[in-house]
Design a protein around this motif. Structure first.
Motif, PDB file in Angstrom:
ATOM      1  N   ALA A  15     -72.168 -28.430  77.674  1.00 42.96           N
ATOM      2  CA  ALA A  15     -71.877 -27.031  77.610  1.00 42.96           C
ATOM      3  C   ALA A  15     -72.993 -26.006  77.248  1.00 42.96           C
ATOM      4  N   PHE A  33     -68.580 -37.382  73.417  1.00 40.12           N
ATOM      5  CA  PHE A  33     -68.501 -35.889  72.856  1.00 40.12           C
ATOM      6  C   PHE A  33     -69.904 -35.276  72.774  1.00 40.12           C
ATOM      7  N   ILE A  34     -70.876 -36.056  72.380  1.00 44.22           N
ATOM      8  CA  ILE A  34     -72.050 -35.489  72.339  1.00 44.22           C
ATOM      9  C   ILE A  34     -72.541 -35.055  73.794  1.00 44.22           C
ATOM     10  N   LYS A  37     -70.756 -34.333  76.304  1.00 46.79           N
ATOM     11  CA  LYS A  37     -69.983 -33.113  76.599  1.00 46.79           C
ATOM     12  C   LYS A  37     -70.377 -31.794  75.990  1.00 46.79           C
ATOM     13  N   GLU A  38     -70.891 -31.916  74.839  1.00 48.98           N
ATOM     14  CA  GLU A  38     -71.489 -30.897  74.056  1.00 48.98           C
ATOM     15  C   GLU A  38     -72.644 -30.383  74.830  1.00 48.98           C
ATOM     16  N   ALA A  39     -73.713 -31.383  75.129  1.00 46.45           N
ATOM     17  CA  ALA A  39     -75.066 -30.957  75.613  1.00 46.45           C
ATOM     18  C   ALA A  39     -74.683 -30.286  76.949  1.00 46.45           C
ATOM     19  N   LYS A  54     -67.358 -33.114  61.020  1.00 47.65           N
ATOM     20  CA  LYS A  54     -66.197 -33.826  61.329  1.00 47.65           C
ATOM     21  C   LYS A  54     -66.035 -35.145  60.445  1.00 47.65           C
ATOM     22  N   ALA A  69     -71.770 -30.317  63.988  1.00 49.58           N
ATOM     23  CA  ALA A  69     -70.556 -30.511  64.363  1.00 49.58           C
ATOM     24  C   ALA A  69     -69.950 -31.723  64.004  1.00 49.58           C
ATOM     25  N   LYS A  93     -75.002 -26.778  74.214  1.00 49.71           N
ATOM     26  CA  LYS A  93     -75.610 -26.861  72.879  1.00 49.71           C
ATOM     27  C   LYS A  93     -76.435 -27.459  72.786  1.00 49.71           C
ATOM     28  N   LYS A 103     -76.991 -27.943  66.722  1.00 50.66           N
ATOM     29  CA  LYS A 103     -75.598 -27.709  66.548  1.00 50.66           C
ATOM     30  C   LYS A 103     -74.596 -28.885  66.920  1.00 50.66           C
ATOM     31  N   ILE A 104     -75.160 -29.863  67.831  1.00 46.89           N
ATOM     32  CA  ILE A 104     -74.305 -31.025  68.021  1.00 46.89           C
ATOM     33  C   ILE A 104     -74.058 -32.010  66.964  1.00 46.89           C
TER      34      ILE A 104
END
Length: 519
Positions: free
Chosen positions: A206, A199-200, A202-204, A220, A216, A208, A212-213
């Motif tokens: 994208a 997930f980390i 994937k966000e990077a 959660k 997020a 971010k 911000k990661i």
């Protein structure tokens, strides 16, 4: 009439003639037969030594056997000695040396101060220091720091051992990163945490940022490996960690001669092992994220690993929190219409419930450094010169003697191997027995060579400390008393600054000693 004059005994003379109740403290660090013989010799020596002084009354011998001197809490007899001093049973203590009394500088000073407050003084025979007539405890602080080096040399040998395991590829990563567990000598993927790692990344990918990661993940309710909340520095560290593609870089950090950990920017050799364990992230994704991070850094004018941002100021990266071990961050505070520079523990900023260390003003830190340096300039002849001499002499003779002994053992080992070869050639030995005996001799010889290299490493570390003391002495011989803070002088001689509280810090000098100063 006869005049009779009554002579009154002077009370001062009575006090002068009262004998001091003197006790001795002895210690050996192992319970081997040789060390216990040494202990008995010390006990006999000090009993005779005290009884031979007409001004002393023998108050007993206190001794610890087979116990390390690193921490005072582990020595029951020392604690009993302190208790008897508190009960006014002892007036004076005699001991062989600072290293026998304490190998931890903090403990040594704490005990000396406590005893002085009780009116009990100590005589260190080897260093010829009597705490009753000592002009300043700074000298004792430095000498006890030297005693502490004896314990730290063991840690140096352990560090050398780790270096060897790096080189031959046998080093085991005992604390794997988030996403992995350690079992049976291997790093295994933790399936639940691996999803968070993906997930980390994937966000990077994208676009971010680390902040911000982290936010997020906190929303959660996902917990990191350490602490309660994710922070941006943790995310940035994960995004650049090669272990997520299955590789391993050994010696990313290193410990200096003063046993402080630093990021390795090329000061030490590194060792790269490909396909060391199972990957979580593909190499393509990892390399893409790395390019994105480098691009953002270039846009902000920050080159990775250059320390351009982190080391813009003399105190940058050098202030360490004594509570949590975190680094202090520079901030601008406002008091009414006035602004001032303050340094704050990064962990306290983000997790105040885990670290209560408050900020310290930069001006107070600068004044503390000026005071500490002026003390060294004033007392250089009685402080730094003896320190330099002690470092030059420390352990060198013992190490050289042991190396000579090991070289003789290697020669003997070689002779034994040559004899085995001759016996084998004449048919007196079976091949299986020859191989067994020869392998044992090879292992023995290797252990001798390893110990020689370890001793040389330890001596080189002492040479480094000696060089730093010599540089400090050269500076103090020429320098005038400091009036203003000079960042270049600070960076030349100070390795780290430990913040104990808002009232006290400790300057760890590059020569290995730590000097406390009030703020």
């Amino acid at each position: 009439m006869k005049k009779i004059t009554k002579i009154v005994k002077d009370s001062k003379d009575t006090v002068m003639k009262e004998k001091l109740r003197a006790a001795a403290y002895c210690r050996v660090s192992t319970d081997s037969e040789e060390q216990l013989v040494s202990l008995e010799t010390q006990k006999l020596h000090y009993e005779a030594y005290i009884k031979a002084n007409p001004n002393w009354e023998f108050a007993g011998i206190y001794y610890d056997e087979g116990i390390s001197g690193t921490k005072k809490e582990k020595r029951s007899e020392l604690l009993r000695l302190i208790s008897d001093c508190e009960q006014k049973k002892i007036d004076f203590i005699v001991t062989k040396s600072i290293s026998r009394f304490a190998r931890n500088t903090t403990d040594c000073l704490e005990l000396v101060r406590k005893l002085v407050d009780l009116g009990v003084y100590i005589y260190f025979e080897k260093e010829n220091i009597n705490t009753q007539s000592m002009e300043s405890e700074l000298m004792l602080s430095i000498l006890s720091g030297l005693a502490e080096n004896e314990s730290l040399s063991i840690a140096e040998n352990n560090r050398w051992s780790v270096q060897r395991r790096f080189q031959n590829g046998t080093f085991k990563i005992s604390y794997p990163p988030y996403g992995y567990d350690y079992a049976d000598g291997e790093m295994l993927v933790n399936l639940e945490q691996a999803e968070v790692v993906r997930f980390i990344f994937k966000e990077a990918l994208a676009g971010k940022g680390a902040g911000k990661i982290a936010d997020a993940l906190n929303k959660k309710g996902i917990k990191p490996k350490r602490g309660n909340n994710w922070i941006s520095t943790t995310i940035r560290g994960m995004l650049s960690n090669e272990k997520y593609v299955g590789d391993a870089i050994l010696q990313k950090t290193y410990t200096d001669d003063n046993f402080n950990r630093h990021t390795n920017y090329g000061e030490k050799d590194q060792y790269y092992i490909q396909n060391h364990h199972e990957a979580i992230i593909s190499r393509e994704d990892f390399e893409t994220v790395d390019k994105l991070i480098n691009q953002r850094g270039k846009e902000k004018g920050i080159v990775k690993g250059s320390g351009k941002y982190q080391n813009r100021y003399p105190f940058s990266g050098k202030l360490k929190c004594s509570q949590c071990g975190g680094t202090f961050k520079r901030r601008i505070h406002t008091n009414g219409n006035k602004k001032y520079i303050a340094w704050c523990c990064q962990k306290h900023i983000t997790q105040a419930d885990e670290c209560s260390m408050k900020f310290v003003r930069e001006g107070n830190l600068q004044r503390a450094f000026i005071t500490m340096m002026n003390k060294l300039i004033f007392g250089r002849k009685v402080i730094l010169k003896p320190l330099l001499k002690a470092l030059r002499d420390m352990r060198k003779a013992d190490s050289i003697s042991r190396i000579s002994e090991l070289e003789k053992l290697i020669e003997k080992n070689t002779e034994q191997k040559e004899m085995l070869i001759k016996l084998m050639a004449k048919g007196y030995l079976e091949p299986a027995l020859f191989n067994k005996e020869n392998n044992e001799l090879e292992i023995e010889a290797e252990s001798y060579r390893d110990e020689i290299e370890s001793l040389n490493f330890a001596m080189n570390s002492e040479i480094s400390k000696t060089h730093e003391v010599r540089e400090l002495l050269r500076f103090t011989n020429k320098a005038q008393m400091l009036i203003t803070f000079d960042g270049k002088i600070f960076e030349s001689f100070v390795n780290q600054v430990f913040v104990y509280s808002r009232e006290e810090v400790g300057f760890q000098m590059k020569c290995g000693i730590t000097l406390r100063e009030g703020l």
